[in-house]
Scaffold this motif. Structure first.
Motif, PDB file in Angstrom:
ATOM      1  N   PRO A  18       0.829  -1.212   0.000  1.00 23.53           N
ATOM      2  CA  PRO A  18       0.000   0.000   0.000  1.00 23.53           C
ATOM      3  C   PRO A  18       0.863   1.260   0.000  1.00 23.53           C
ATOM      4  CG  PRO A  18       0.187  -0.823   2.235  1.00 23.53           C
ATOM      5  CD  PRO A  18       0.937  -1.794   1.339  1.00 23.53           C
ATOM      6  N   ASN A  19       0.268   2.334  -0.501  1.00 25.52           N
ATOM      7  CA  ASN A  19       0.825   3.679  -0.343  1.00 25.52           C
ATOM      8  C   ASN A  19       2.210   3.881  -0.948  1.00 25.52           C
ATOM      9  OD1 ASN A  19      -1.542   4.316   1.152  1.00 25.52           O
ATOM     10  ND2 ASN A  19      -0.587   3.368   2.944  1.00 25.52           N
TER      11      ASN A  19
ATOM     12  N   GLU B 117      -1.121  -0.430 -10.619  1.00 22.49           N
ATOM     13  CA  GLU B 117      -1.895   0.148  -9.526  1.00 22.49           C
ATOM     14  C   GLU B 117      -3.144  -0.692  -9.306  1.00 22.49           C
ATOM     15  OE1 GLU B 117      -2.231   4.130 -11.213  1.00 22.49           O
ATOM     16  OE2 GLU B 117      -0.947   4.873  -9.587  1.00 22.49           O
TER      17      GLU B 117
ATOM     18  N   SER C 192      -6.650  -1.511  -6.558  1.00 21.74           N
ATOM     19  CA  SER C 192      -7.633  -0.772  -5.760  1.00 21.74           C
ATOM     20  C   SER C 192      -7.092  -0.476  -4.356  1.00 21.74           C
ATOM     21  CB  SER C 192      -8.926  -1.586  -5.662  1.00 21.74           C
ATOM     22  OG  SER C 192      -8.670  -2.803  -4.976  1.00 21.74           O
ATOM     23  N   HIS C 193      -7.692   0.517  -3.739  1.00 23.68           N
ATOM     24  CA  HIS C 193      -7.382   0.884  -2.354  1.00 23.68           C
ATOM     25  C   HIS C 193      -5.932   1.314  -2.158  1.00 23.68           C
ATOM     26  CE1 HIS C 193     -11.355  -0.619  -1.509  1.00 23.68           C
ATOM     27  NE2 HIS C 193     -11.027  -1.798  -1.999  1.00 23.68           N
ATOM     28  N   GLY C 194      -5.333   1.967  -3.169  1.00 26.62           N
ATOM     29  CA  GLY C 194      -3.999   2.535  -3.029  1.00 26.62           C
ATOM     30  C   GLY C 194      -2.867   1.529  -2.971  1.00 26.62           C
ATOM     31  N   ARG C 195      -3.085   0.330  -3.527  1.00 27.00           N
ATOM     32  CA  ARG C 195      -2.034  -0.689  -3.523  1.00 27.00           C
ATOM     33  C   ARG C 195      -1.281  -0.691  -4.855  1.00 27.00           C
ATOM     34  NH1 ARG C 195      -4.880  -5.854  -3.295  1.00 27.00           N
ATOM     35  NH2 ARG C 195      -6.361  -4.661  -4.534  1.00 27.00           N
TER      36      ARG C 195
END
Length: 166
Positions: A26-27, A119, A121-124
């Motif tokens: 993530p991020n 990329e 979903s959810h910033g991963r």
């Protein structure tokens, strides 16, 4: 999920060695990870198994399609040429792959090393690296336990993620 596109002669299962490593984190910015990956001069700062990178023909500092470059890894002096290059675009996977080689005759090693950044979903961010190899050195690497390619590429991924996190 998106997968690697293999050239004839380098399809996994039909080569002397194959390794696959993947992280989903993530991020992490795809652009930051991509920039590290396409800039060989940065590799030794986050991957201890990369040394002396150089880009030929006064090109660089970034790799691009058909760029010729050199680096040392696993004790091998690798000559390479980028054969696939698709920079990150919103909603599509980024791709880079190179054909690398060293040695001659029975000691020649040819590899196809591919990377995919995607990329999720959810910033991963998904980073997949896979490599196929042909030649006597590849047979020896495939029979080594633990497999140095799996461990080395995982160190490359882990180092790149740590560098991109800064």
């Amino acid at each position: 999920m998106t997968s690697i596109q293999w050239p004839l002669g380098f399809v996994p299962g039909f080569t002397d060695n194959f390794c696959s490593n993947e992280v989903i984190i993530p991020n992490i910015s795809i652009s930051k990870a991509w920039d590290l990956l396409i800039t060989p001069s940065t590799w030794p700062t986050f991957y201890e198994n990369a040394a002396n990178p150089a880009i030929y023909d006064d090109k660089g500092p970034h790799l691009s399609l058909n760029t010729r470059f050199y680096f040392e890894t696993f004790g091998f002096p690798v000559e390479a040429r980028v054969v696939e290059f698709i920079a990150p675009v919103k909603g599509e996977a980024a791709r880079i792959a190179w054909h690398g080689w060293f040695g001659e005759g029975d000691n020649r090693l040819d590899v196809h090393h591919a990377w995919l950044l995607e990329e999720l979903s959810h910033g991963r961010l998904r980073i997949l690296t896979q490599e196929t190899q042909n030649g006597k050195p590849a047979v020896e690497l495939a029979n080594t336990v633990p497999n140095p390619m799996i461990n080395g590429h995982q160190a490359w991924l882990d180092g790149m993620v740590k560098a991109a996190s800064k």
